[in-house]
Design an enzyme around this catalytic site. Structure first.
Site, PDB file in Angstrom:
ATOM      1  N   GLU A  47      45.553  53.949  46.347  1.00  0.00           N
ATOM      2  CA  GLU A  47      45.145  52.489  46.072  1.00  0.00           C
ATOM      3  C   GLU A  47      43.690  52.561  45.394  1.00  0.00           C
ATOM      4  O   GLU A  47      42.681  53.027  46.063  1.00  0.00           O
ATOM      5  CB  GLU A  47      45.193  51.447  47.169  1.00  0.00           C
ATOM      6  CG  GLU A  47      44.974  50.152  46.666  1.00  0.00           C
ATOM      7  CD  GLU A  47      44.063  49.248  47.688  1.00  0.00           C
ATOM      8  OE1 GLU A  47      43.254  48.859  47.494  1.00  0.00           O
ATOM      9  OE2 GLU A  47      44.755  49.045  48.717  1.00  0.00           O
ATOM     10  N   CYS A  91      39.384  45.190  46.805  1.00  0.00           N
ATOM     11  CA  CYS A  91      40.301  45.650  45.726  1.00  0.00           C
ATOM     12  C   CYS A  91      41.038  44.704  45.043  1.00  0.00           C
ATOM     13  O   CYS A  91      41.753  44.766  43.812  1.00  0.00           O
ATOM     14  CB  CYS A  91      41.070  46.856  46.346  1.00  0.00           C
ATOM     15  SG  CYS A  91      42.216  46.558  47.630  1.00  0.00           S
TER      16      CYS A  91
END
Length: 703
Positions: free
Chosen positions: A274, A313
């Site tokens: 990720e 994020c």
């Protein structure tokens, strides 16, 4: 060789070196090896908190311990037993949250930020503790899909199963969520039965270490199921192979370096990541100023800019709004920040936005914003100068050693500028760009190159449909926001353990969470082939064609009279035939009101290509089936709680007869109750042995 620390119980909030937990003991490097240790500072004050080093740590031995001891100990437990341990661990950590909050504040996190990280991570444990017991068998093998018959006589068949990978799960986490980042990866790996080696980011890894210390003190986890490495793991991939999994969260550049390692490219190490994400939030053309959607959009945007100081994020980096609403959005964002955001040390009263995690992070974010300004962005709100902040003692002023940054909103005269779609400033920074129509909004969102999440804020179903279907393939998650869910929504930036977290393209291409899907990420899907008896032996689930034990004939006992402790897969009974009469069909139709013509009108029924004339109701056949297999006296069977996979295959007319064959298909004991679930394979056949109906009967049975 690995050097073992002399202090068995370090206190991780005061030690000079943040310890690692490896091979079931705490470890720190010796004094000489620790000379070059990295320093960790309080994000708000610059005070030295700890140092971090793995100099002298034997990574090969850590991996070997996970593959041997960790695998062996976890292999003693079923999915349900592991799930219960997660629930127990969640309850234990819940009681120690306050001590974690104190440490979390040193990272620049406010109380709300800390709750998202700490409570959110504990919540993941609770969720998987529940889902693991509800959705998985109480065994160690998961069957994926139905049996496929591969021979005419049914003696050869195949299906797919999941079993755990035989290695370790190396989990490399980012600095922004030292608790949630660990637990959201650990939980599904643990349920699957795969040992975890967690490597937190250096600036906030001491918080992770504190939680691991509490986990070890709880004594709940089996040996080897969790190891912690505090510091660098540059050579970790040298020791991994196809048995192992690496789950990485961090920058795309680091992910690309790891993915290019020979053991990933050629050795088969499973690598998921990720990484960077230029997440977007799209304001629908209907959501003009004064609408609930406009207000929800502004609230969401400011929240994502300021929560965790924008170090998420999933934060909104691009607010994509109708061209004519750009100025309204800019003004509303500035007004909300000015009215509601208090920047400062999280330990000060009233502060709701803290510092970035480190001075290095502050420098990186400022540099990224400057590059965006150089590329044509304009400061619509905020400054790159050091802001005045509230210190822990309540004084207000510039703190030179604190990693504080003003929220920054950029506007762009040119929405096509490359930097707004490619450069992520990982802090309290977002950009507003205008679109001309919905197709243009979709195109601009897609220019992010693949993202973790996007929001669509509209109350127009047609707008929602066009935007969501247009951007879905570019995103791992799409969050729809309108007046109906504005109050109940978990928010744009909040992944939930039930749904996939991850995204395509520059977001890394991986998936985390997603409920049981994330458990399966830690397992190998294998096609198995063999006779029904062999498939039954491997899976613990009875397969059609496998042997049955007709207990009335062999043991003189109806299978419903058997407790869970004596009931076995394949135990079965077969009833005699029961004739069906037209009078019974008619009475059932009249008493239930189900007078569909196939049950009441001979001519109409004969005209239907599926029926020979009047036929019995399907639900009447099920009721008769129950009457043929039920044992009426009180006993081990406590309740019938449902049917699954019901299919009606051959119609039954007056004058036909039916019988039922019932077979114990799947037995699932409950770990915490004095009963379990039994799924019975039920087959109704007629006097010609043609299958009338098939279904699974679900019962609760005493242990």
């Amino acid at each position: 060789m690995t050097t073992t620390a002399t202090a068995p119980e370090p206190t991780v909030d005061t030690v000079e070196i943040v310890p690692s937990f490896i091979r079931d003991s705490w470890w720190t490097p010796d004094a000489g090896a620790a000379a070059g240790a990295a320093s960790v500072l309080d994000a708000s004050t610059g005070e030295l908190l700890a140092k971090v080093s793995t100099e002298g740590l034997d990574l090969a031995a850590v991996v070997d311990y996970g593959r041997t001891t960790g695998q062996a100990e976890l292999g003693k437990l079923t999915f349900h037993q592991r799930a219960l341990k997660l629930k127990e661990l969640a309850q234990y950590l819940n009681g120690r949250r306050e001590e974690f909050y104190v440490l979390s504040a040193q990272t620049g996190a406010t109380k709300i930020d800390s709750m998202v990280d700490i409570d959110g991570g504990i919540g993941v444990l609770f969720t998987f503790g529940s889902k693991g017991r509800r959705e998985l068998p109480n065994s160690q093998v998961i069957v994926d899909g139905p049996m496929e018959v591969l021979s005419k006589d049914g003696s050869f068949a195949g299906e797919h199963i999941y079993t755990r990978v035989p290695g370790v799960a190396v989990q490399i986490n980012a600095f922004n969520f030292p608790v949630w980042g660990m637990l959201e990866k650990f939980a599904p790996a643990f349920i699957a039965g795969v040992p975890t080696i967690v490597k937190p980011a250096t600036p906030t890894g001491y918080v992770t270490a504190a939680v691991v210390k509490a986990i070890i003190e709880s004594g709940i986890l089996p040996k080897g199921s969790l190891q912690l490495i505090s510091g660098s793991v540059r050579t970790m991939l040298d020791h991994l192979d196809y048995r192992d999994i690496v789950a990485f969260t961090g920058s795309a550049s680091t992910a690309n370096t790891l993915k290019s390692h020979a053991n990933v490219v050629k050795g088969g190490v499973r690598f998921t990541s990720e990484t960077d994400s230029l997440n977007a939030s799209i304001l629908g053309p209907d959501a003009v100023k004064g609408t609930p959607e406009f207000d929800a959009f502004i609230k969401s945007l400011v929240t994502e800019m300021t929560a965790k100081a924008g170090q998420k994020c999933t934060s909104i980096r691009r607010a994509i709004v109708p061209q004519e609403l750009v100025q309204d959005v800019v003004a509303a964002v500035g007004e909300r920040i000015q009215e509601r955001i208090v920047l400062g040390d999280p330990r000060a009263e009233g502060v709701n936005m803290g510092a970035l995690a480190s001075l290095e992070q502050l420098a990186d974010v400022r540099a990224a914003v400057q590059s965006m300004l150089d590329a044509g962005g304009e400061l619509a709100y905020g400054t790159l100068d050091s802001p005045k902040v509230t210190s822990a003692d309540g004084t207000v002023g510039v703190v030179e050693d604190g990693a504080f940054m003003s929220p920054v909103l950029l506007s762009w005269a040119d929405p096509e500028a490359e930097e707004v779609h490619s450069l992520e400033a990982f802090g309290p920074v977002s950009s507003v760009i205008g679109y001309t129509d919905l197709a243009d909004a979709v195109r601009l969102a897609a220019r992010g190159g693949g993202s973790l999440v996007a929001s669509v804020c509209t109350n127009d179903p047609d707008v929602a449909r066009e935007l969501v279907t247009g951007i879905a393939a570019h995103h791992g998650r799409v969050h729809m926001l309108n007046r109906e869910d504005a109050r109940s929504s978990t928010g744009h930036g909040s992944p939930v353990p039930h749904l996939v977290h991850g995204g395509p393209g520059r977001a890394g291409g991986g998936e985390e969470l997603g409920g049981i899907r994330s458990v399966l990420h830690h397992m190998q899907r294998t096609a198995i082939q063999g006779s029904p008896n062999m498939l039954t032996a491997v899976t613990g689930i009875w397969h059609t064609g496998a042997d049955r034990n007709f207990t009335i004939e062999t043991e003189g006992q109806h299978p419903f009279r058997k407790h869970l402790s004596t009931l076995h897969i394949g135990d079965a009974m077969q009833s005699g035939l029961r004739e069906v009469t037209l009078d019974e069909i008619t009475k059932f139709a009249n008493s239930t009101g189900d007078t569909f013509y196939a049950h009441t009108n001979q001519a109409a029924a004969e005209a239907n290509p599926f029926f020979p004339g009047i036929v019995a109701h399907g639900y009447l056949l099920l009721a008769w089936g129950a009457g043929l297999f039920v044992e009426p006296a009180p006993g081990p069977v406590l309740a019938n709680y449902g049917l699954e996979s019901l299919r009606f295959i051959t119609p039954v007319a007056a004058g036909d007869s039916i019988r039922v064959t019932l077979t114990a298909k799947k037995i699932t004991p409950r770990e915490t109750d004095e009963y379990g679930e039994v799924a019975w394979d039920a087959v109704l056949t007629n006097q010609n042995d043609e299958i009338v109906a098939t279904y699974d009967v679900l019962t609760l049975v005493e242990k």
